[in-house]
Structures are given as structure tokens and as C-alpha cells.
Design a protein around this motif. Sequence first.
Motif, PDB file in Angstrom:
ATOM      1  N   GLY A  34       0.826  -1.197   0.000  1.00 16.40           N
ATOM      2  CA  GLY A  34       0.000   0.000   0.000  1.00 16.40           C
ATOM      3  C   GLY A  34       0.854   1.239   0.000  1.00 16.40           C
ATOM      4  O   GLY A  34       2.023   1.197   0.395  1.00 16.40           O
ATOM      5  N   PRO A  35       0.274   2.356  -0.444  1.00 15.09           N
ATOM      6  CA  PRO A  35       1.055   3.590  -0.537  1.00 15.09           C
ATOM      7  C   PRO A  35       1.514   4.087   0.832  1.00 15.09           C
ATOM      8  O   PRO A  35       0.973   3.684   1.856  1.00 15.09           O
ATOM      9  N   ASN A  36       2.503   4.965   0.831  1.00 10.37           N
ATOM     10  CA  ASN A  36       2.980   5.579   2.067  1.00 10.37           C
ATOM     11  C   ASN A  36       1.810   6.237   2.791  1.00 10.37           C
ATOM     12  O   ASN A  36       0.966   6.871   2.172  1.00 10.37           O
ATOM     13  N   LYS A 238       3.682  -3.013 -11.723  1.00 10.93           N
ATOM     14  CA  LYS A 238       3.521  -2.409 -13.055  1.00 10.93           C
ATOM     15  C   LYS A 238       2.679  -1.147 -13.030  1.00 10.93           C
ATOM     16  O   LYS A 238       3.029  -0.127 -13.588  1.00 10.93           O
ATOM     17  N   ARG A 239       1.548  -1.230 -12.331  1.00 11.07           N
ATOM     18  CA  ARG A 239       0.550  -0.166 -12.464  1.00 11.07           C
ATOM     19  C   ARG A 239       0.560   0.868 -11.340  1.00 11.07           C
ATOM     20  O   ARG A 239      -0.120   1.891 -11.446  1.00 11.07           O
ATOM     21  N   GLY A 240       1.283   0.577 -10.231  1.00 13.59           N
ATOM     22  CA  GLY A 240       1.232   1.499  -9.106  1.00 13.59           C
ATOM     23  C   GLY A 240      -0.095   1.374  -8.384  1.00 13.59           C
ATOM     24  O   GLY A 240      -0.819   0.383  -8.548  1.00 13.59           O
ATOM     25  N   ILE A 245      -6.524   3.612  -5.642  1.00 14.14           N
ATOM     26  CA  ILE A 245      -6.890   4.770  -4.827  1.00 14.14           C
ATOM     27  C   ILE A 245      -8.206   5.331  -5.332  1.00 14.14           C
ATOM     28  O   ILE A 245      -9.088   5.695  -4.561  1.00 14.14           O
ATOM     29  N   GLY A 246      -8.346   5.331  -6.659  1.00  9.75           N
ATOM     30  CA  GLY A 246      -9.612   5.754  -7.243  1.00  9.75           C
ATOM     31  C   GLY A 246     -10.770   4.922  -6.711  1.00  9.75           C
ATOM     32  O   GLY A 246     -11.791   5.461  -6.288  1.00  9.75           O
ATOM     33  N   GLU A 247     -10.539   3.612  -6.629  1.00 11.86           N
ATOM     34  CA  GLU A 247     -11.593   2.715  -6.156  1.00 11.86           C
ATOM     35  C   GLU A 247     -11.924   2.934  -4.686  1.00 11.86           C
ATOM     36  O   GLU A 247     -13.062   2.801  -4.256  1.00 11.86           O
ATOM     37  N   ALA A 248     -10.853   3.278  -3.910  1.00 13.53           N
ATOM     38  CA  ALA A 248     -11.051   3.430  -2.473  1.00 13.53           C
ATOM     39  C   ALA A 248     -11.891   4.639  -2.137  1.00 13.53           C
ATOM     40  O   ALA A 248     -12.609   4.661  -1.142  1.00 13.53           O
TER      41      ALA A 248
END
Lengths: 249, 428
Positions: A34-36, A238-240, A245-248
Motif C-alpha cells: 500500500g502507498p505511504n 507495473k501499475r502502481g 486509490i480511485g476505487e477506495a
Amino acid sequence: MLTIKNLHATVDGQEILKGLELEVPEGEVHAIMGPNGSGKSTLAHVLAGRPGYTVTAGSVHFKGRDLLALSPEERAREGVFLGFQYPVEIPGVNNVYLLKAAVNAARAHRGEPEVDAFEFLTLVREKMRLMRMDDSMLSRGVNEGFSGGEKKRNEILQMLVLEPSLAVLDETDSGLDIDALKIVAHGVNTLRAPNRSQLLVTHYQRLLEHIVPDAVHVLVKGRIVRSGDRTLALELEKRGYDWLIGEAA
Amino acid sequence: MNGAVLNRLKEEFGAVRAALPESVIGSARRGEALEALCAQGLPGTRDENWRYTDLRRLEQARFAPAQAQAAVLPPLPTAPEGYVRYVFLDGRLHTDADAPHGVVVRTARSQEPGSTPWRLEARLPEARLALLNETFATDAVSIDVAPGTQATGIELLFVASAAATEGASYPRVRLALGAGARVSVIERHLGRAEAHSLVNSAVHVDLAAAATLTHYRVQQLGAQAAWFDTLSAELAAEARYDLLAVGAGALSARSTVHARLSGRGAAMSLAAAALADGQQSLDLYALSEHIAPHTRTEQTFRGIASSRARAAFNGKVIVRETARGTDSRQSLRGLLDGTQCEIDLRPQLEIYTDEVRCSHGATAGKLDENMLFYLLSRGIAPEAAQHLLKWAFLEDVIAKIAPRDLRRQVETTLLGQMRDLDTLKELL
Ligand SMILES: Nc1ncnc2c1ncn2[C@@H]1O[C@H](COP(=O)(O)OP(=O)(O)OP(=O)(O)O)[C@@H](O)[C@H]1O
Ligand SMILES: [Mg+2]
């Protein structure tokens, strides 16, 4: 082994975990990516019972018991191990003695006698060889003056000696060189057993080449937004995270 | 207040004067010392350098020395290996020993009347309690190490047994090392656990050129005792003085240390640890005076205060005009464990010349939350984790105690003070 339901947790009054759901069955290794700032370390600390991390809703069950009802030291003695993202230096507290005290605390908890000093040292030496750690680190203060990579190896050493039922390793792979990564991965793999589970927090697919996880979860803004098998990690590489995040939101 | 106490002091002196041993200090000298003390007055909490000292015991005590008694010694720690032990009870030699080779040890028993006693206070800026010692001292141990001698260690054990209402005790020590001599001295102050004793010690250290003294001072008096202490040291060229002080016992303790580095290239280190709990007040005032060029000093203090206790370190470094090329370091740290305890750190620097290197730092704070949680996460109980961190905090100083036996004993004393011997002995 570990069942987390609708977990909400705040730090300093700010909600970081927002309805997290996670199930780690016995014998499995799960990865969390997951992102920072998404709450990965927060989850790890909540599981270990860090003061200041307040659970406001939800439940966590460990081996069928309410984990949140236990104090941090009880959790450790029951077999929960947190490998710190930033292992703490404690000058003046001897590395090996802390390890021994930790082992004895768990044994006392199980009603077992203290570990034999000689056998213990033999065991520690053996694990240190596995982790390719220098013997001199035995006599030093806890993590005192250790390099970033040495600290991480020391965490794994502790884990190998303590043999926890549930190990939560928070970015143990960060800051490791390629060889060290393999050593750490090997250490983690030796602990894989039907009665143990592991939760690996990582940013890198690289680690998962060496430790093949049974499942990969993506944590975004305090919730697991996607779970899958190891191919999910490859896809993330690959996709980051943007698409998730859009979905979240 | 002060006036009334001084009058009482004079009366008490008058009553016992004739009985005080001439071989230790002549009666006339004692009288002079008392006069000098009266002229200056006793220290008070309004004095800048006594602000953190608990002086109440001085007001209530009987100053005249406690009677010599055939008292039984409390259990003593075993003598560290390689040290010759002398035991003093309430300020008088109790157990004699054979002086190590190359060393002359004199006490009241061996000193001729009229032999040259020493004056501690000659150049001390703060000598009042040393004057009090000089007025009443019942014994004095004078240790001379011959030039060039590498002597066996010497241990001086001062045991306080009498209550302050019966009289005070006045340990008095002179350590003189000839040129190039080297010795290690342990000085311990201990007492019966429950004794409300008043101990007022005075120590003078005189190091000739290139002499090396390692001096361990352990204050582990009973929980009700009061300890006052004055230590002065004079260092000639290339002399080295390593002083390590541990304060664990006594209800109130105050030590005043004054070192003069008057010979070129002289070096001194002071490492002090204080562990204060309950209502304890432990105060250390240390003045290092750089007089000659290229002198070096180092002050390290680690103090812990819990519950309602106080630990204070007032460390002053003066660099005189003549002391070019001086190197001075100070590292003062305090640990607060509770909301009603107090740590007072006062680093002070006075520099009168340019070419100097001085570094100093003073910090006081609580136990580190990250460290605490790390220990808990390994299954260590919260109480034990706290003790362990306190322990680690003192290690900077304790680890410098070279004699193994002594270090063990000090560690045990400190752990006993933390009342957690069982949980922690594993971690030693
Ligand atoms: N004491 C605090 N007060 C307020 N916010 C905090 C506090 N501690 C952490 N946070 C916030 O909580 C969020 C989650 O932090 P956390 O350390 O769990 O992230 P992470 O997913 O582990 O990130 P990284 O990948 O960088 O390690 C971050 O936005 C962080 O700023
Ligand atoms: Mg993190």
C-alpha cells in the motif's frame, strides 16, 4: 490465526484505520502492500498493542481470543511478534540478554522453566550464523550502532529465537542489500510451519520472489481495498496504486 | 537560625575539645578551623551552590563525634580482589591492614603527635564543611605512595553506625601519590540500614607529576543517613585522576568536589551516577579548575530521580588565563521517573583564555516511549522494562568501574534500590 473485523483506530485523535477487514489462516503467509501513509505500520502497532493507538471500533481475534484485551507484553508472550519498521536502539541493554529475557518471559507465561543458559547461547549462535551476523553483535547494546540492515537482521534473529505464532514484519526488507534480502527471506522461510502465520508489510515485489505469499492485500486509506494471490503484487509493480486509490475513494 | 546552630557548635566543641586526638589534628588547629567556619557561617539554601542540598540534618545534629563503641559491624561486602581493606567505624579505624608495598598508611594509631597533618581547605572556594571535619575529626588516614610505585589497590570502608543524636562521624582521608606512582583506591561509605547517621567526610588528593590515581567512591549509606563531603584534588604536570562516584544511599547527600589542574598536561575525569528515590536528595557540586596549559577535564553525570526524590549536579569548569590549549567536556543527563521528582543540572563554564576546546551538554527527560514499547513488544513486563531502561541509563558510568567485584556489588546495590532484583538480575 488472525481475524480482523471492521477495525477502526485513531492516533492522536485522527482516524487512520477505517474499517479494516483481514483474515490470515494458520500456516499462511500474507503480504500487505500500500502507498505511504495508508496505515500499514498503524495496523502493525495496533496488533502489537502500542499505547497511543486507540481502537474505536471492530475486533481482532488471535487464535480465537480477543487480542485487543491483552496488554502488549501479554501479546508477545502469547506469540505475537512485531518486527519494527524502525528498530529502536537501546544503548546499555545487552542484545543477548534482552533476547533471553524475552524467551524466559514467554516460557514463564506457559509455565515452563527458564531456558538453560548454555543451550540458549548455542541456539542464538546458530541463528546468528543463519542470519550471517557477527558474534560481536551478541555483546552489544540492543541495535546500538547497528547499520540499517543489521537492525533488520537483528529483528529477524529475535523472531527466529522466539518462534512466534504470528509474526508481523513491518518493512523488514526496506534498506537491505540484495544479499541481505535473501538472508532475511531465508530466515522468514525457515519459520514457515502449519501452526504459524506471517504478515509481511512490504513495498516491493522483490521480497515476494523469495517469500512466496499465500495472499496479497492492498491497504489504501485505512482499508483493505483489494486482495489476491501473488500476481497482484506483480500487477501493483507495473501499475502502481493510482487505480486502486480511485476505487477506495 | 545559623547563629544558634553555630553557638551550639562552639559549645559542643568546648565540651569535647580535650578528648579529641592531638595526633590527628592539634587542638589549636581545631580551634582555628572552627573560628574560620563561624566567620563564614554554615551553608544555607540561599547560597547559590547549596540550593539543591537538603541541609536540615545539619541543624538538628549533634556535631561532636559519636563515642567510640565496641559496636558490631554490619555485614560488609566482600573485599574486591586485589584490594587491601581498611575499615573505619563512625570515623575511627576499626580494622587495620598491612599497607601494600611502596605505600605508607598512617592513621591515628600510627601518627605521632605533632606529625604534619594536612589542611584541606587551603585553596578551596567552598571549604566550610571541610572545616567542620577539621574541627572534630577523630581519625585520619593518610596514604603516601612512593614515587614510581605501581601499588596494589586500597579499599577504605567507612561504616556509620551511630545516630546523629549521638554524634557525627568524620571520615578524613589524604591520598598523596609521588611522581609516576599509580594506585587504585576504593572509598565506600555505608552504614546500618536504619541509622539516622550524620557523616561529614573530607578527602584530599595530591598527585605529583605523572602520577595516576583511579578513585572509586561509592555512597551506599542507610536510607535515613545524611552524608556531607568535601573532596579537593591537586594535579601536577601529566598527572591523571579518574574519579568515579556512585550515589545510591542516604536520605540527603551532598558532595563538593574541587579539582585544580595546576600542572601542564594534567587530566581528570569525573563520572558520577546518582539514583534517587523516595524522599532522597542527592547533590553533587563539581568544580574543575584548569590552571596550567593543555589540561583536560571530563565530567559525566547520569542522575535518576523517582517518586519525590531529587538528583542534582552542578558542574562548573573554570579555564584560567594561564590554561591555553585546554580541553574540557561535560555530558550531564537526567532521567525523571514521576511527576513530583526533580532533576537539577547546572553546567557552568567560565573561560578566561582563547585557545580552548569546550563542549558541554545537559539534558533531562523522561523514559523514552519508543524504547519502552520495544521492550514490552518483546514480552518484558512494564515495571521491569522501566527498571531496565534506568539501568541502561546509568551504564555509561557504571561500566567504567573496572574491578569486577566492585562493579557487581554496585550493580546489586542499584538494583536493590530499584527493588527489582529478581526480574533484572537476568539482564546483568
Ligand atoms: N501521531 C500521529 N498523529 C497523527 N497522525 C499520525 C500519527 N502517526 C501516524 N500518523 C499518520 O497516520 C498515517 C498512517 O501512518 P503509517 O505509519 O501507518 O503509514 P504506512 O502505511 O506505514 O506508511 P509507510 O509506507 O510510509 O511506512 C499517516 O498519514 C501518518 O501521518
Ligand atoms: Mg510504515
